[in-house]
Design a protein around this motif. Structure first.
Motif, PDB file in Angstrom:
ATOM      1  N   LYS A  40       0.879  -0.923   0.152  1.00  0.00           N
ATOM      2  CA  LYS A  40      -0.072   0.370  -0.157  1.00  0.00           C
ATOM      3  C   LYS A  40       1.009   1.247  -0.168  1.00  0.00           C
ATOM      4  CE  LYS A  40      -2.195  -0.878   3.967  1.00  0.00           C
ATOM      5  NZ  LYS A  40      -0.826  -2.027   3.865  1.00  0.00           N
ATOM      6  N   SER A  41       2.034   1.056   0.736  1.00  0.00           N
ATOM      7  CA  SER A  41       2.672   2.642   0.875  1.00  0.00           C
ATOM      8  C   SER A  41       3.506   2.262  -0.281  1.00  0.00           C
ATOM      9  CB  SER A  41       3.538   2.082   2.345  1.00  0.00           C
ATOM     10  OG  SER A  41       3.370   2.978   3.680  1.00  0.00           O
ATOM     11  N   THR A  42       4.455   1.549  -0.645  1.00  0.00           N
ATOM     12  CA  THR A  42       4.446   0.954  -2.089  1.00  0.00           C
ATOM     13  C   THR A  42       4.082   2.237  -3.050  1.00  0.00           C
ATOM     14  OG1 THR A  42       5.274  -1.071  -1.216  1.00  0.00           O
ATOM     15  CG2 THR A  42       5.423  -0.080  -4.071  1.00  0.00           C
ATOM     16  N   PHE A  84       2.520  10.774   4.657  1.00  0.00           N
ATOM     17  CA  PHE A  84       3.049  10.276   4.636  1.00  0.00           C
ATOM     18  C   PHE A  84       2.866   9.410   6.278  1.00  0.00           C
ATOM     19  CE2 PHE A  84       5.916  12.479   2.551  1.00  0.00           C
ATOM     20  CZ  PHE A  84       6.561  12.169   1.842  1.00  0.00           C
ATOM     21  N   GLN A  85       2.935   7.831   5.585  1.00  0.00           N
ATOM     22  CA  GLN A  85       2.788   7.063   7.407  1.00  0.00           C
ATOM     23  C   GLN A  85       3.771   7.276   8.097  1.00  0.00           C
ATOM     24  OE1 GLN A  85       3.090   2.751   6.129  1.00  0.00           O
ATOM     25  NE2 GLN A  85       2.656   2.082   7.947  1.00  0.00           N
ATOM     26  N   TYR A  86       4.817   7.693   7.831  1.00  0.00           N
ATOM     27  CA  TYR A  86       6.168   7.884   8.676  1.00  0.00           C
ATOM     28  C   TYR A  86       6.589   9.276   8.743  1.00  0.00           C
ATOM     29  CZ  TYR A  86       5.423   2.849   9.596  1.00  0.00           C
ATOM     30  OH  TYR A  86       5.089   1.803  10.164  1.00  0.00           O
ATOM     31  N   LEU A 169      -3.744   9.448   1.217  1.00  0.00           N
ATOM     32  CA  LEU A 169      -3.721   9.469   2.674  1.00  0.00           C
ATOM     33  C   LEU A 169      -3.475   8.116   3.202  1.00  0.00           C
ATOM     34  CD1 LEU A 169      -6.478  11.717   3.869  1.00  0.00           C
ATOM     35  CD2 LEU A 169      -4.510  12.004   2.964  1.00  0.00           C
ATOM     36  N   ASP A 170      -2.010   7.688   3.493  1.00  0.00           N
ATOM     37  CA  ASP A 170      -0.944   6.416   3.966  1.00  0.00           C
ATOM     38  C   ASP A 170      -1.058   6.529   5.406  1.00  0.00           C
ATOM     39  OD1 ASP A 170       0.321   4.575   4.368  1.00  0.00           O
ATOM     40  OD2 ASP A 170       2.062   4.424   3.273  1.00  0.00           O
ATOM     41  N   GLU A 171      -1.878   6.366   6.084  1.00  0.00           N
ATOM     42  CA  GLU A 171      -2.540   5.743   7.197  1.00  0.00           C
ATOM     43  C   GLU A 171      -2.932   7.127   8.217  1.00  0.00           C
ATOM     44  OE1 GLU A 171      -0.812   1.789   9.002  1.00  0.00           O
ATOM     45  OE2 GLU A 171      -0.370   0.584   7.383  1.00  0.00           O
ATOM     46  N   THR A 172      -2.509   7.504   7.656  1.00  0.00           N
ATOM     47  CA  THR A 172      -3.157   9.269   9.035  1.00  0.00           C
ATOM     48  C   THR A 172      -3.826   8.894   9.816  1.00  0.00           C
ATOM     49  OG1 THR A 172      -3.460  10.081   6.477  1.00  0.00           O
ATOM     50  CG2 THR A 172      -3.821  11.214   7.885  1.00  0.00           C
TER      51      THR A 172
END
Ligand SMILES: Nc1ncnc2c1ncn2[C@@H]1O[C@H](COP(=O)(O)OP(=O)(O)OP(=O)(O)O)[C@@H](O)[C@H]1O
Ligand SMILES: [Mg+2]
Lengths: 248, 415
Positions: A40-42, A84-86, A169-172
């Motif tokens: 997913k993040s990829t 970003f997720q991180y 929105l990556d795991e916001t």
């Protein structure tokens, strides 16, 4: 707006995405769910233009343009935004300066005048209020010393200021407390619009109660395994990801 | 022969005996002192130097100006009721009962770490300097800004004696009026009595052909605190030996260094901290940004002596090379002679962080501006500890001007 076709991506020779297809139209909200390490993040990093990913085949078009030919900043200017997720800490770089530079670079690219300092600060203050970000964060270095939840809130604040057409929105929602989740979701909802699209990556159905998606996708083994509406998330919560693979 | 004349003659004899350091000397492996031989002799003259508007402007400070190593009283502005004197003046009146005390200002401590021929030469040939004697409990209400302007070789020797509980902020700034080939040889001795506090800044911004050799020697009594900011921007060759003796229990020092070098510039800092008493703290942060064919040298040595229990020492050195031809030689060294200590040290040589670069670009900052911005931020972090904002922004501007920067970045930081 965004058309991902048969996308194959490897990292360090390891195949992560294996022929992924995804179409996103203006006005839509999509949720992508899927097990840890599914890619997913990829996918969101590849859309935002991060290097280090080997795109072995497939294409991504954004508003008719070949996105993969564009640099990350060109994508930002064209309206792509990744929360970003991180989110990374950048000591010594002021949060507000960063946004001002980002906004003005985009305006310059669009042939617009730079925002004057006063107008810009008005926007910043208004958007900070929208996500209830304490104004003291504006003058701090980007994410430096922010708590996990504060970083996520800062991402959505940046999104509000930069006003993107396509927001990923990556795991916001991960790391936000219950109140923060409601506030941030409220902020995101205000940024919805008929010429905008939002892609939310999440592990929790709860977020979808606040921001209602038009589509829910399940990404596993490098492809979208299943697409449905909001009820798919409920089913997933009940049955887990193996159920998806068995009931394609 | 008077005791003073004798002391200075002794220094000259010592210089003749030990000479200048050579490449065989471990501490001078990377810095070639031999090419400075012909520049040693000071030429104390203030001919043709117009100092109007030079140095840091808009600074609310007491001011002491040295032109080619001579105190320029007319350009200076000193506080009332505090002993801030010219070394040359003192020397003229050295026949009285203070003779011994004045002679001591020229003594060379041959056992002091990193002692070398330049230091002996300095004691023998110093033409002037600042002598500050701050009484117990005295507080210098404004910083003392010592501006050194040169276009000739010069030798200055400062002594700062800070009494118990006393506080001072001292800023030494070195600039040139033209690009003459010359050598500045400077020594600053700082003695802190119990619970004294000193913030000491040195900004070396001399001309392209100038060379600069400095010694900063600090002795700290009980619970005193010493903060140092060393900024190397100018000169073709510069070398600083920074020697801190944590002599009294509970003393602390905080040493910050920044080099921003380009072209063929060479800068070398050797720092030495001796933890001699229990419960002392030392912090050291050095960063270099090297472009062109420039060469940086950092050697940081901390010695924790027997009996210096509960020592807390942390040293970090970070370096960014902007060009293939730039070079850094870094060596943090730690010697510990007791078990009850907390020490950390490390050095990094690196490129910029990919994740940070991508983050900035994803917000619409061009790749070029993102690199420049991160480089500037890397350097700027060393300056965070500087308490005087006028000086800090002066240094930031000067450092920024030396770093490669596009119009984008200029606009970004301009506001
Ligand atoms: N730079 C990298 N180097 C090596 N492996 C990587 C790299 N980036 C991603 N991967 C691998 O690719 C796979 C997919 O990672 P990705 O971060 O896209 O997963 P994800 O679906 O976002 O997972 P999560 O839900 O845990 O955030 C993982 O197995 C991960 O270890
Ligand atoms: Mg992820």
């Amino acid at each position: 707006m965004l058309e991902v076709k048969d996308l194959h991506v490897s990292v360090d020779g390891k195949k992560i995405l294996k022929g992924l297809n995804l179409t996103i139209n203006a006005g839509e909200v999509h949720a992508i769910m899927g097990p840890n390490g599914a890619g997913k993040s990829t996918l969101s990093n590849v859309i935002a233009g991060r290097d280090g990913y080997e795109i072995t085949s497939g294409s991504i078009t954004y508003k008719g343009d070949d996105l993969l030919e564009m640099s990350p900043e060109e994508r930002a200017w064209a309206g792509v935004f990744l929360a970003f997720q991180y989110p990374v800490e950048i000591p010594g770089v002021n949060n507000t300066y960063l946004l001002k530079a980002g906004v003005n670079a985009k305006r310059k690219h669009q042939g617009l005048e730079e925002l004057d300092a006063f107008d810009f600060m008005q926007t910043v203050k208004e958007k900070a209020k929208l996500v209830e970000l304490d104004p003291s964060f504006l003058s701090r270095s980007v994410n430096e010393g922010f708590s996990g939840g504060e970083k996520k809130r800062n991402e959505i604040f940046q999104m509000a200021v930069l006003d993107p057409a396509l927001a990923l929105l990556d795991e916001t929602d991960s790391g936000l407390d219950i109140d923060a989740l409601r506030i941030v979701a409220g902020g995101v909802n205000k940024l919805r619009g008929k010429d905008k699209a939002i892609v939310m990556i999440t592990h929790y159905q709860r977020l979808l109660d606040y921001i209602e998606p038009d589509f829910v996708h399940v990404l596993a083994d490098g492809v979208i395994q299943k697409t449905g509406d909001k009820s798919l998330a409920v089913e997933l919560e009940k049955h887990g990801y193996d159920w998806v693979k068995e009931n394609k | 022969m008077s005791v003073l004349t004798q002391t200075r003659q002794d220094a000259l004899n010592l210089f003749e005996k030990i000479g200048l350091p050579t490449g065989r000397d471990e501490d001078w492996k990377y810095t070639d002192a031999s090419r400075l031989k012909d520049l040693l002799q000071p030429t104390p003259t203030d001919a043709n130097i117009h100092i109007k508007d030079m140095g840091v402007t808009g600074l609310d400070a007491y001011r002491m100006v040295f032109i080619n190593g001579l105190f320029a009283e007319a350009e200076s502005n000193l506080p009332e009721g505090v002993s801030i004197l010219s070394l040359a003046e003192l020397e003229k009146n050295s026949t009285g009962e203070d003779a011994e005390g004045i002679a001591k200002l020229f003594t060379v401590d041959t056992k002091a770490p990193l002692m070398n021929g330049f230091n002996a030469w300095n004691a023998a040939k110093a033409s002037d300097g600042a002598v500050i004697i701050l009484a117990d409990n005295a507080i210098l209400t404004k910083p003392l800004y010592i501006l050194h302007i040169s276009n000739q070789s010069n030798v200055v020797r400062h002594s700062f004696m800070i009494g118990k509980h006393a506080e001072a902020q001292i800023i030494e700034h070195f600039i040139s009026t033209d690009d003459s080939k010359a050598l500045s040889n400077t020594c600053s001795f700082v003695a802190l009595k119990a619970e004294a506090r000193v913030e000491h800044t040195r900004i070396q911004q001399e001309g392209d052909k100038q060379s600069h050799v400095a010694r900063v020697q600090v002795k700290q009594c009980k619970k005193s605190s010493y903060q140092f900011h060393g900024v190397e921007l100018g000169a073709s060759l510069s070398r600083t030996d920074l020697v801190v003796n944590l002599h009294g229990e509970g003393a602390s020092c905080d040493l910050n260094g920044l080099f921003v070098l380009s072209g063929r510039q060479h800068a070398d800092h050797h720092t030495r901290i001796d933890h001699k008493a229990p419960h002392c703290t030392s912090r050291e942060l050095y960063r270099t940004v090297l472009d062109g064919r420039s060469h940086g040298v950092f050697n940081g040595k901390v010695i924790v002596h027997e009996g210096a229990i509960k020592t807390d020492s942390n040293m970090s050195n970070g370096n960014i090379l902007l060009s293939k031809n730039a070079e850094i030689d870094t060596k943090p060294e730690l010697e510990i002679y007791n078990d009850d200590v907390k020490c950390a040290h490390g050095a990094t040589i690196g490129q910029l962080d990919d994740k940070q670069l991508f983050y900035l670009r994803s917000r619409g900052i061009s790749a070029e501006a993102a690199q420049e911005l991160l480089t500037f931020a890397f350097a700027d972090e060393v300056l965070v500890a500087m308490s005087n904002q006028t000086v800090r922004s002066y240094v930031e501007k000067a450092a920024f001007a030396k770093l490669p920067h596009s119009d984008d970045l200029e606009e970004m930081l301009g506001s």
